[in-house]
Design an enzyme around this catalytic site. Structure first.
Site, PDB file in Angstrom:
ATOM      1  CE  LYS A  16      31.032  91.134  17.461  1.00  0.00           C
ATOM      2  NZ  LYS A  16      32.045  92.265  16.877  1.00  0.00           N
ATOM      3  NE  ARG A  92      32.912  93.562  23.636  1.00  0.00           N
ATOM      4  CZ  ARG A  92      31.960  93.684  22.993  1.00  0.00           C
ATOM      5  NH1 ARG A  92      30.937  93.062  23.111  1.00  0.00           N
ATOM      6  NH2 ARG A  92      31.839  94.878  22.139  1.00  0.00           N
ATOM      7  NE  ARG A 128      28.835  99.813  13.895  1.00  0.00           N
ATOM      8  CZ  ARG A 128      29.505  98.834  14.518  1.00  0.00           C
ATOM      9  NH1 ARG A 128      29.298  97.551  14.237  1.00  0.00           N
ATOM     10  NH2 ARG A 128      30.018  99.306  15.743  1.00  0.00           N
ATOM     11  NE  ARG A 160      27.328 100.411  18.061  1.00  0.00           N
ATOM     12  CZ  ARG A 160      27.906  99.576  18.237  1.00  0.00           C
ATOM     13  NH1 ARG A 160      27.307  98.372  17.469  1.00  0.00           N
ATOM     14  NH2 ARG A 160      28.670  99.181  19.211  1.00  0.00           N
ATOM     15  NE  ARG A 171      32.854  99.672  20.376  1.00  0.00           N
ATOM     16  CZ  ARG A 171      32.415 100.411  19.152  1.00  0.00           C
ATOM     17  NH1 ARG A 171      32.606 101.719  19.008  1.00  0.00           N
ATOM     18  NH2 ARG A 171      31.632  99.571  18.475  1.00  0.00           N
TER      19      ARG A 171
HETATM   20  P1  AMP Z   1      28.730  95.752  20.711  1.00  0.00           P
HETATM   21  O1  AMP Z   1      27.431  96.172  20.348  1.00  0.00           O
HETATM   22  O2  AMP Z   1      28.802  94.238  21.017  1.00  0.00           O
HETATM   23  O3  AMP Z   1      29.871  96.364  20.118  1.00  0.00           O
HETATM   24  O4  AMP Z   1      28.803  96.548  22.258  1.00  0.00           O
HETATM   25  C1  AMP Z   1      28.702  97.784  22.582  1.00  0.00           C
HETATM   26  C2  AMP Z   1      29.041  98.068  23.800  1.00  0.00           C
HETATM   27  O5  AMP Z   1      28.135  97.379  24.910  1.00  0.00           O
HETATM   28  C3  AMP Z   1      30.621  97.501  24.137  1.00  0.00           C
HETATM   29  O6  AMP Z   1      31.329  98.560  23.763  1.00  0.00           O
HETATM   30  C4  AMP Z   1      30.514  97.717  25.638  1.00  0.00           C
HETATM   31  O7  AMP Z   1      30.654  98.804  26.319  1.00  0.00           O
HETATM   32  C5  AMP Z   1      29.107  96.872  26.101  1.00  0.00           C
HETATM   33  N1  AMP Z   1      29.378  95.458  25.904  1.00  0.00           N
HETATM   34  C6  AMP Z   1      28.537  94.652  25.272  1.00  0.00           C
HETATM   35  N2  AMP Z   1      28.967  93.148  25.433  1.00  0.00           N
HETATM   36  C7  AMP Z   1      29.882  93.387  26.354  1.00  0.00           C
HETATM   37  C8  AMP Z   1      30.332  92.269  27.296  1.00  0.00           C
HETATM   38  N3  AMP Z   1      30.170  91.005  26.909  1.00  0.00           N
HETATM   39  N4  AMP Z   1      31.245  92.632  28.207  1.00  0.00           N
HETATM   40  C9  AMP Z   1      31.291  94.048  28.446  1.00  0.00           C
HETATM   41  N5  AMP Z   1      30.860  95.122  27.762  1.00  0.00           N
HETATM   42  C10 AMP Z   1      29.875  94.707  26.743  1.00  0.00           C
END
Ligand code: AMP
Length: 223
Positions: A16, A92, A128, A160, A171
């Site tokens: 993404k 989400r 990653r 990360r 996740r």
């Molecule tokens: P990502 O980079 O999108 O994988 O987001 C990393 C982390 O940020 C996720 O595992 C959540 O802890 C938090 N996060 C990002 N976007 C959201 C969202 N829309 N709702 C809740 N938590 C989020």
């Protein structure tokens, strides 16, 4: 196509971030990544970052009210209002999708679901790496080994904090339980395009652009 409003959905590791960067450039819209916004908050030690960091490190979702308020503020900014946006990592769950429908008037043009099998994303997530300064993503089959400088900004490239086996499992489970139901939700309102996310980065970008241009172009021609 000006002022387009897009959402990209997909499992962690589906590509993404990489594709959102390319599409945002192509359509000259603002890329709004909630994960990047939280990571920036953690880096700078902002109140938002402090509220989010524990959830993030465990692979849990940050509470809806925190995320929705952050997105509400971002979508009200001039660049987003004038140029349109590509949202990545939000919504989400159904509650966030309902909030988005209230915030993003006159509505979302198209939701892209980037489809990649779980075995493939697990392999990708193991390799990653990300730049701690600008968020550029890399993979370990990149020519340089673990500790390198970012090609884009010279920042340090690291794994990360939430790419641990336990957090990845959490996740992916959350994606299946909470985010995957959104696919049916958007399909029912005729706003979904499912796109195969397996293949080279260029091939996937081409598929996404075709899906957007045919679906959004047609909808706008009918208006
Ligand atoms: P990502 O980079 O999108 O994988 O987001 C990393 C982390 O940020 C996720 O595992 C959540 O802890 C938090 N996060 C990002 N976007 C959201 C969202 N829309 N709702 C809740 N938590 C989020």
């Amino acid at each position: 196509m000006s002022g387009i409003r897009l959402v990209i959905l997909g499992k962690q590791g589906a590509g993404k971030g990489t594709q959102a960067e390319r599409l945002a450039q192509h359509f000259d819209v603002a890329r709004v990544s909630t994960g990047d916004m939280f990571r920036a908050g953690v880096r700078t030690g902002s109140e938002l970052g402090q509220r989010a960091v524990e959830y993030m490190d465990h692979g849990d979702l940050v509470p809806d009210e925190v995320v929705v308020e952050m997105v509400r503020e971002r979508l009200a900014m001039a660049d987003v209002v004038e140029r349109g946006f590509l949202l990545e990592g939000f919504p989400r769950n159904v509650a966030q999708a309902e909030a988005l429908d209230r915030l993003a008037q006159p509505g979302i043009d198209l939701v892209l679901s980037l489809e990649v099998p779980t075995e493939t994303v697990l392999l990708r997530l193991a390799g990653r790496r990300v730049c701690i300064d600008c968020g550029t993503n890399y993979n370990l089959d990149h020519p340089r080994a673990d500790d390198w400088e970012c090609d884009a900004c010279g920042g340090k490239v690291v794994a990360r904090d939430d790419d641990t086996t336990a957090a990845i499992g959490r996740r992916l489970a959350l994606y299946e339980n909470q985010t995957a139901p959104l696919i049916a939700w958007y399909l029912a309102t005729d706003r979904l395009a499912a796109v195969d996310g397996v293949g080279t980065t260029d091939a996937v970008t081409t598929r996404l652009l075709r899906a957007i241009e045919s679906r959004v172009g047609l909808a706008r021609d009918r208006q």
